[in-house]
Design an enzyme around this catalytic site. Structure first.
Site, PDB file in Angstrom:
ATOM      1  N   GLU A  52       0.868  -1.178   0.000  1.00 44.06           N
ATOM      2  CA  GLU A  52       0.000   0.000   0.000  1.00 44.06           C
ATOM      3  C   GLU A  52       0.900   1.221   0.000  1.00 44.06           C
ATOM      4  O   GLU A  52       1.695   1.423   0.925  1.00 44.06           O
ATOM      5  CB  GLU A  52      -0.938   0.051   1.210  1.00 44.06           C
ATOM      6  CG  GLU A  52      -1.914   1.223   1.062  1.00 44.06           C
ATOM      7  CD  GLU A  52      -2.695   1.576   2.324  1.00 44.06           C
ATOM      8  OE1 GLU A  52      -3.510   2.518   2.241  1.00 44.06           O
ATOM      9  OE2 GLU A  52      -2.497   0.939   3.372  1.00 44.06           O
ATOM     10  N   ASP A  77       5.122   4.747   3.596  1.00 46.09           N
ATOM     11  CA  ASP A  77       4.837   6.175   3.747  1.00 46.09           C
ATOM     12  C   ASP A  77       6.081   6.845   4.300  1.00 46.09           C
ATOM     13  O   ASP A  77       6.860   6.213   5.024  1.00 46.09           O
ATOM     14  CB  ASP A  77       3.643   6.402   4.686  1.00 46.09           C
ATOM     15  CG  ASP A  77       2.907   7.706   4.383  1.00 46.09           C
ATOM     16  OD1 ASP A  77       3.533   8.775   4.535  1.00 46.09           O
ATOM     17  OD2 ASP A  77       1.724   7.666   4.004  1.00 46.09           O
ATOM     18  N   ASP A 126      -3.004  12.187  -2.493  1.00 47.55           N
ATOM     19  CA  ASP A 126      -3.166  13.597  -2.848  1.00 47.55           C
ATOM     20  C   ASP A 126      -3.232  13.671  -4.374  1.00 47.55           C
ATOM     21  O   ASP A 126      -2.300  13.217  -5.054  1.00 47.55           O
ATOM     22  CB  ASP A 126      -1.964  14.388  -2.327  1.00 47.55           C
ATOM     23  CG  ASP A 126      -2.109  15.894  -2.545  1.00 47.55           C
ATOM     24  OD1 ASP A 126      -2.834  16.310  -3.476  1.00 47.55           O
ATOM     25  OD2 ASP A 126      -1.476  16.649  -1.780  1.00 47.55           O
ATOM     26  N   LYS A 130      -2.587  20.814  -9.150  1.00 48.60           N
ATOM     27  CA  LYS A 130      -1.835  21.865  -9.844  1.00 48.60           C
ATOM     28  C   LYS A 130      -0.830  21.243 -10.812  1.00 48.60           C
ATOM     29  O   LYS A 130      -0.172  20.255 -10.500  1.00 48.60           O
ATOM     30  CB  LYS A 130      -1.106  22.748  -8.830  1.00 48.60           C
ATOM     31  CG  LYS A 130      -2.055  23.584  -7.976  1.00 48.60           C
ATOM     32  CD  LYS A 130      -1.281  24.461  -7.010  1.00 48.60           C
ATOM     33  CE  LYS A 130      -2.244  25.299  -6.166  1.00 48.60           C
ATOM     34  NZ  LYS A 130      -1.519  26.137  -5.169  1.00 48.60           N
ATOM     35  N   ASP A 162     -11.338   9.606  -3.456  1.00 48.85           N
ATOM     36  CA  ASP A 162     -12.532  10.445  -3.422  1.00 48.85           C
ATOM     37  C   ASP A 162     -12.438  11.539  -4.487  1.00 48.85           C
ATOM     38  O   ASP A 162     -13.346  12.352  -4.619  1.00 48.85           O
ATOM     39  CB  ASP A 162     -12.683  11.106  -2.045  1.00 48.85           C
ATOM     40  CG  ASP A 162     -11.552  12.072  -1.774  1.00 48.85           C
ATOM     41  OD1 ASP A 162     -10.378  11.659  -1.884  1.00 48.85           O
ATOM     42  OD2 ASP A 162     -11.818  13.250  -1.463  1.00 48.85           O
TER      43      ASP A 162
END
Length: 224
Positions: A52, A77, A126, A130, A162
């Site tokens: 993940e 992460d 994320d 931009k 999402d």
């Protein structure tokens, strides 16, 4: 989160047997000891290996590991204070099929050997909307090349988000590059037929999105 709490978690991570925190130099300048040997040397079995990426608190990593005890799961992460929760839960629940690595995702080719990984999950990344942030988008062409290197020939990638932008961007890119989209859904909780592993495991942020009536999207694809 206060700095004292972060430091406490960092210190605790150092004592966890399921947390690996290599330096960038150790990965780039030398051969990482577990590269190509995750099954034999760390998990000590021959079960499928699932990553993940950007695992946050590690909720999905732990949730999948509970659902699939015959697979090995690694959450990755750069923010160790976040995945501290998942690592601690895995230890408390005596789960032997969970690990966490504190590193940057772009270094995965230094951590895993060619064809070593069976599946990759990317959950609520994320979207980096931009334009100047495109290089950090976890489904851009450069990242897909990295994933292809470590995935085996039948390996798949799951994207759960999402962000309609991220969903649409990824589908467009996959079509453009000729990759195989096996399943795509714009709203997994309102459309029938969604995979159970997508709807039965929810992160804290996902629950927040659902409370705000945001649609959760999902894509499963193979990099050709």
């Amino acid at each position: 989160m206060g700095s004292k709490n972060k430091l406490k978690r960092f210190r605790e991570n150092e004592t966890f047997h399921n947390v690996i925190q290599p330096t960038r130099e150790a990965l780039v300048d030398a051969e990482f000891l577990l590269k190509g040997k995750w099954r034999t040397d760390f998990f000590k079995n021959n079960n499928p290996l699932v990553l993940e990426l950007g695992c946050g608190k590690g909720e999905y990593t732990v949730g999948l590991a509970k659902r699939y005890p015959n697979k090995n799961f690694i959450g990755i992460d750069i923010k160790g204070a976040r995945f501290w929760r998942g690592a601690k839960t895995a230890i408390e629940d005596q789960m032997s099929n969970v690990a966490f690595i504190r590193t940057q995702i772009e270094l995965i080719e230094y951590i895993f050997a060619k064809n070593e990984v069976d599946e990759i999950w990317i959950t609520f990344p994320d979207p980096q909307i931009k334009y100047k942030r495109t290089k950090h988008r976890l489904t851009n062409a450069a990242f897909l090349k990295r994933y292809k290197t470590v995935l085996n020939t039948t390996g798949v990638v799951h994207l759960k988000t999402d962000s309609e932008f991220m969903h649409g961007y990824t589908i467009g890119l996959l079509h453009g590059l000729g990759h195989e989209i096996q399943y795509a859904n714009h709203d997994v909780y309102r459309q029938e037929g969604s995979p159970e592993e997508v709807t039965e495991i929810q992160t804290f942020y996902e629950e927040t999105y659902l409370a705000k009536d945001k649609a959760i999207t999902y894509i499963r694809f193979k990099i050709n």
